[in-house]
Structure formats: C-alpha cells, structure tokens
Design a protein around this motif. Sequence first.
Motif, PDB file in Angstrom:
ATOM      1  N   GLY A 137     -11.433  -8.636   8.544  1.00  0.00           N
ATOM      2  CA  GLY A 137     -10.561  -9.396   7.650  1.00  0.00           C
ATOM      3  C   GLY A 137      -9.671  -8.441   6.858  1.00  0.00           C
ATOM      4  N   ILE A 138      -8.715  -9.030   6.167  1.00  0.00           N
ATOM      5  CA  ILE A 138      -7.829  -8.234   5.315  1.00  0.00           C
ATOM      6  C   ILE A 138      -8.043  -8.709   3.876  1.00  0.00           C
ATOM      7  CG2 ILE A 138      -5.438  -7.520   4.881  1.00  0.00           C
ATOM      8  CD1 ILE A 138      -6.140  -6.841   7.735  1.00  0.00           C
ATOM      9  N   ARG A 139      -8.431  -7.796   3.017  1.00  0.00           N
ATOM     10  CA  ARG A 139      -8.620  -8.147   1.602  1.00  0.00           C
ATOM     11  C   ARG A 139      -7.267  -8.329   0.924  1.00  0.00           C
ATOM     12  NH1 ARG A 139     -13.899  -7.026   0.174  1.00  0.00           N
ATOM     13  NH2 ARG A 139     -15.004  -5.662   1.619  1.00  0.00           N
ATOM     14  N   PRO A 140      -7.250  -9.054  -0.223  1.00  0.00           N
ATOM     15  CA  PRO A 140      -5.966  -9.257  -0.911  1.00  0.00           C
ATOM     16  C   PRO A 140      -5.251  -7.938  -1.222  1.00  0.00           C
ATOM     17  CG  PRO A 140      -7.686 -10.637  -1.901  1.00  0.00           C
ATOM     18  CD  PRO A 140      -8.358  -9.765  -0.887  1.00  0.00           C
ATOM     19  N   ASP A 141      -6.022  -6.839  -1.400  1.00  0.00           N
ATOM     20  CA  ASP A 141      -5.363  -5.548  -1.692  1.00  0.00           C
ATOM     21  C   ASP A 141      -4.926  -4.825  -0.413  1.00  0.00           C
ATOM     22  OD1 ASP A 141      -7.669  -4.586  -0.541  1.00  0.00           O
ATOM     23  OD2 ASP A 141      -8.464  -3.634  -2.356  1.00  0.00           O
ATOM     24  N   GLY A 142      -5.094  -5.486   0.739  1.00  0.00           N
ATOM     25  CA  GLY A 142      -4.625  -4.907   2.005  1.00  0.00           C
ATOM     26  C   GLY A 142      -5.699  -4.124   2.743  1.00  0.00           C
ATOM     27  N   ASN A 143      -6.844  -3.849   2.071  1.00  0.00           N
ATOM     28  CA  ASN A 143      -7.919  -3.113   2.744  1.00  0.00           C
ATOM     29  C   ASN A 143      -8.664  -4.010   3.720  1.00  0.00           C
ATOM     30  OD1 ASN A 143      -7.599  -0.531   1.622  1.00  0.00           O
ATOM     31  ND2 ASN A 143      -8.588  -1.210  -0.282  1.00  0.00           N
TER      32      ASN A 143
END
Length: 230
Positions: A137-143
Amino acid sequence: MPREHKYPFLPYAPARYPEPDMITKGRDLLCLMEKRRSVRFFSDEPVPRECIDLAIRVANTAPSGAHQQPWKFAVIGDAATKKQIRLAAEVEERENYEGGRLTPEWREALAHLETTSDKGYLETAPWLVVCFAEKYGIRPDGNRRKHYYVNESVGIACGFFISALHTMGLVTLTHTPNPMSFLTEICHRPGNERPYILFPVGYAAQDAEVPDLRRKSLAEVVVESPGLIA
Ligand SMILES: Cc1cc2nc3c(=O)[nH]c(=O)nc-3n(C[C@H](O)[C@H](O)[C@H](O)COP(=O)(O)O)c2cc1C
C-alpha cells in the motif's frame, strides 16, 4: 463480564438456523455452484453496470490479511479499450500457443480445454473486469505500507466475485494471459498493483459449450484428521 478493548468492537450475532434448514441452505448453494462453469463463448448482449458493481461489492466483503483489502477492480466497457486488451492478450498468447513458450507439460495439461490464442471473447463480452493485487500500500506520506497475504486475500475476493456473477445468471472466465503486465499500462494502474485476473463478464452465447469436465468427489478432496481414524 464485558471484554475490554483498545479499539472499537461491535456485538455480532450472525443468523442461526434449525439443523434441517442449515442442510437445505447448504444443498441449495451446492446445487447452484455445481452449475457454475468457466465460459469462453459470450453473447454481446448488454449487462447492467449495476450487476458488475454488485459483484465487486460482494468481492469487497472477502476476508483479507490484516483487513488490508489489497485489491482493485478496473471496469472496462468501451469497445476501443476491449479491443486494445484483446490484441495485447493475443500477442502474448500467440507466443504461448504458437511461439513455443508453453512447455510440453503445460500444453498437455491444457489440451482438453481446446483453448487457443484467439481471445475474441475479450471483445464480445460487454464488460471486462481486471482485478489488480496491491503488492504493497501507499501511506498518505507516500511511504510504502507492507501488505500481508496478498495472494490469498485477492484469490478469495475473486472467488466471491465469480460466485456473485454466477448467482446473478452471468458468466465469466478466469483469464490469465501470461504475462499480463500490458494490463497495468492499458488500465493506467500504478506500480504497486499487479494484474491478477482478467474477467470477461456477460451472458453465455446461445450456442456456448464447455469442456465436459469431471469434478473430484468429496472423498477425493477430504482427508480425515488422523485422530478420528480408528
Ligand atoms: C487461476 C486460474 C487461471 C486460469 N486461467 C485461464 C486462462 O488463462 N484461460 C482460460 O481459458 N481459462 C483459464 N482458467 C479457467 C480454467 O481452465 C477452468 O476454471 C477449469 O478448466 C475448470 O473449469 P470450470 O471453471 O468450468 O469448472 C483459469 C482458472 C484459474 C483458477
């Protein structure tokens, strides 16, 4: 004594039935599912989009590792994109069937299905649904966020999807043109998603035929716990 939780929990009281009703319900479902077949001959008759959305909503109820629901369903109904997908799939399948990419063992395993590199049904079926598996997945901070049991989770969701279509009187084919990376590009999906299964969806053609397959019996697929064997 109420349990203590750190996170929200809800009471859950699933339906229970008298034993004869349980058996009847199980038998009814078995009877329905025994009639499901993979279909390679489609009618071009239109199918309401709502049926597709309902099947995806059913798929979306599937259990998934850590409830990460690592799936996406791309829905394609326009003739131009269907044609693009057919042509790209046939390029790969010609390599498989005519170009020698299929091993002799694989070819032998497939022989009784009489499948070929012609994938005309990808244009005939009114809908194509491509299931993508989110590798991470992609976290809201892009990580990146690690996903657990992606294959198992997406496989179960696809099973729910197939069952939902069958329940509505629609047919599909679990289609896995190999390799299928062309679907990422055509469907404009990001790099964390991998094409998982391409489902043509519609009504069976009036003259549809399916291979005469025999399914394993219960005895062939059940093994008793060693503790139960006298
Ligand atoms: C993971 C998976 C991949 C499959 N890939 C293809 C495929 O690429 N092309 C095809 O014609 N059928 C494909 N099939 C369909 C199988 O051939 C079919 O399920 C099998 O022959 C049993 O027939 P039934 O689904 O009618 O019971 C696939 C099925 C599964 C589960």
